[in-house]
Design an enzyme around this catalytic site. Sequence first.
Site, PDB file in Angstrom:
ATOM      1  N   ARG A 174       0.804  -1.233   0.000  1.00 21.11           N
ATOM      2  CA  ARG A 174       0.000   0.000   0.000  1.00 21.11           C
ATOM      3  C   ARG A 174       0.835   1.280   0.000  1.00 21.11           C
ATOM      4  O   ARG A 174       0.388   2.330   0.451  1.00 21.11           O
ATOM      5  CB  ARG A 174      -0.978   0.016   1.185  1.00 21.11           C
ATOM      6  CG  ARG A 174      -1.935  -1.169   1.218  1.00 21.11           C
ATOM      7  CD  ARG A 174      -2.880  -1.187   0.014  1.00 21.11           C
ATOM      8  NE  ARG A 174      -3.755  -2.361   0.066  1.00 21.11           N
ATOM      9  CZ  ARG A 174      -3.496  -3.513  -0.559  1.00 21.11           C
ATOM     10  NH1 ARG A 174      -2.436  -3.646  -1.326  1.00 21.11           N
ATOM     11  NH2 ARG A 174      -4.330  -4.535  -0.455  1.00 21.11           N
ATOM     12  N   SER A 225     -10.655   0.764   3.573  1.00 19.44           N
ATOM     13  CA  SER A 225      -9.983   0.276   4.779  1.00 19.44           C
ATOM     14  C   SER A 225      -9.271   1.420   5.490  1.00 19.44           C
ATOM     15  O   SER A 225      -8.521   2.169   4.869  1.00 19.44           O
ATOM     16  CB  SER A 225      -8.975  -0.818   4.425  1.00 19.44           C
ATOM     17  OG  SER A 225      -9.631  -1.944   3.883  1.00 19.44           O
ATOM     18  N   GLU A 295      -4.173   3.265   6.972  1.00 21.98           N
ATOM     19  CA  GLU A 295      -3.984   3.144   5.525  1.00 21.98           C
ATOM     20  C   GLU A 295      -4.586   4.358   4.844  1.00 21.98           C
ATOM     21  O   GLU A 295      -4.066   4.859   3.850  1.00 21.98           O
ATOM     22  CB  GLU A 295      -4.642   1.870   5.006  1.00 21.98           C
ATOM     23  CG  GLU A 295      -4.560   1.694   3.490  1.00 21.98           C
ATOM     24  CD  GLU A 295      -5.125   0.363   3.033  1.00 21.98           C
ATOM     25  OE1 GLU A 295      -5.896   0.361   2.056  1.00 21.98           O
ATOM     26  OE2 GLU A 295      -4.791  -0.668   3.642  1.00 21.98           O
TER      27      GLU A 295
END
Length: 302
Positions: A174, A225, A295
């Site tokens: 990510r 998320s 995130e």
Amino acid sequence: MDGLLTEFQDLNIGKVKRNELLSQHTTMKIGGPADIFIEPSSLENIQKVMTFIKEGQIPWRAIGRGSNLLVSDKGIEGVVIKLGSGLDHLSINESTITVGGGHSLVSLSTLISKKGLSGLEFASGIPGSVGGAVYMNAGAHGSDISKILTKAHILFEDGAIEWLSKDEMEFTYRTSVLQKKRPGIVLEAEFQLIKGDRTAIVSQMQKNKDYRKETQPWNFPCAGSIFRNPLPNYAGKLIEEAGLKGFQIGGAKISEMHGNFIVNAGNATAKDVLDLIQYIKDKILNLYGIKIETEVEIIGRK
């Protein structure tokens, strides 16, 4: 700032607005105003914008479709550049595609699947732009952008434009080189896909879409998320085991469907979400001794 607005408008670069609420441009429906909001109408015009920004030493920030973002209630200083309809081009050459950073990732994956090209099935339910997906190495269902990207066309904050190879993008979980090491905007991306069976590809995409609908609360405004998975653990599972599903601060609520989603349950502010994020972090650390990190990208005035 009004004088600066006029100067940008005189460049004839696309949409230019003053004090545009970013809650209108984020999937969480949260965010204060941008001093100046620009949606360039072409690659050439985004270059004009960046040249002007560089010469004036003006703070700036780029956004795509506003997923994976939490924007401060106080908004964003300087210029916000939105990669939208002026940067959503697509060209297909055999199994190689080149696509603009403003193109919807969901729309792209749907279009490509119908042409019998495999590799983007994982993206069928990710509600962001191509540029944002490359920027954060978006992924799902065991795959991610790094698996298919060959190179990305980047506009850096100093105005330089350069194609970076997959290796130069320095993808990890990510993240990419663009987040801190070399800040920039993804203007275009080149993906190497694989020719496959159209029926099988479309079927897999539908399964992925159905799974997301069944397990994630996309019927509420959310940013995707909130936390990175602290592997080998999973943030959502830890939050659920801590009994936090449904817990709410102000208008921000931990989804009862998935623990790693915070939804805007009604008039939530960025402060509500930040307070809830901190509450979750503290709870998980105290219960399990595990430090979880966000995130979702948190941006804007403090």
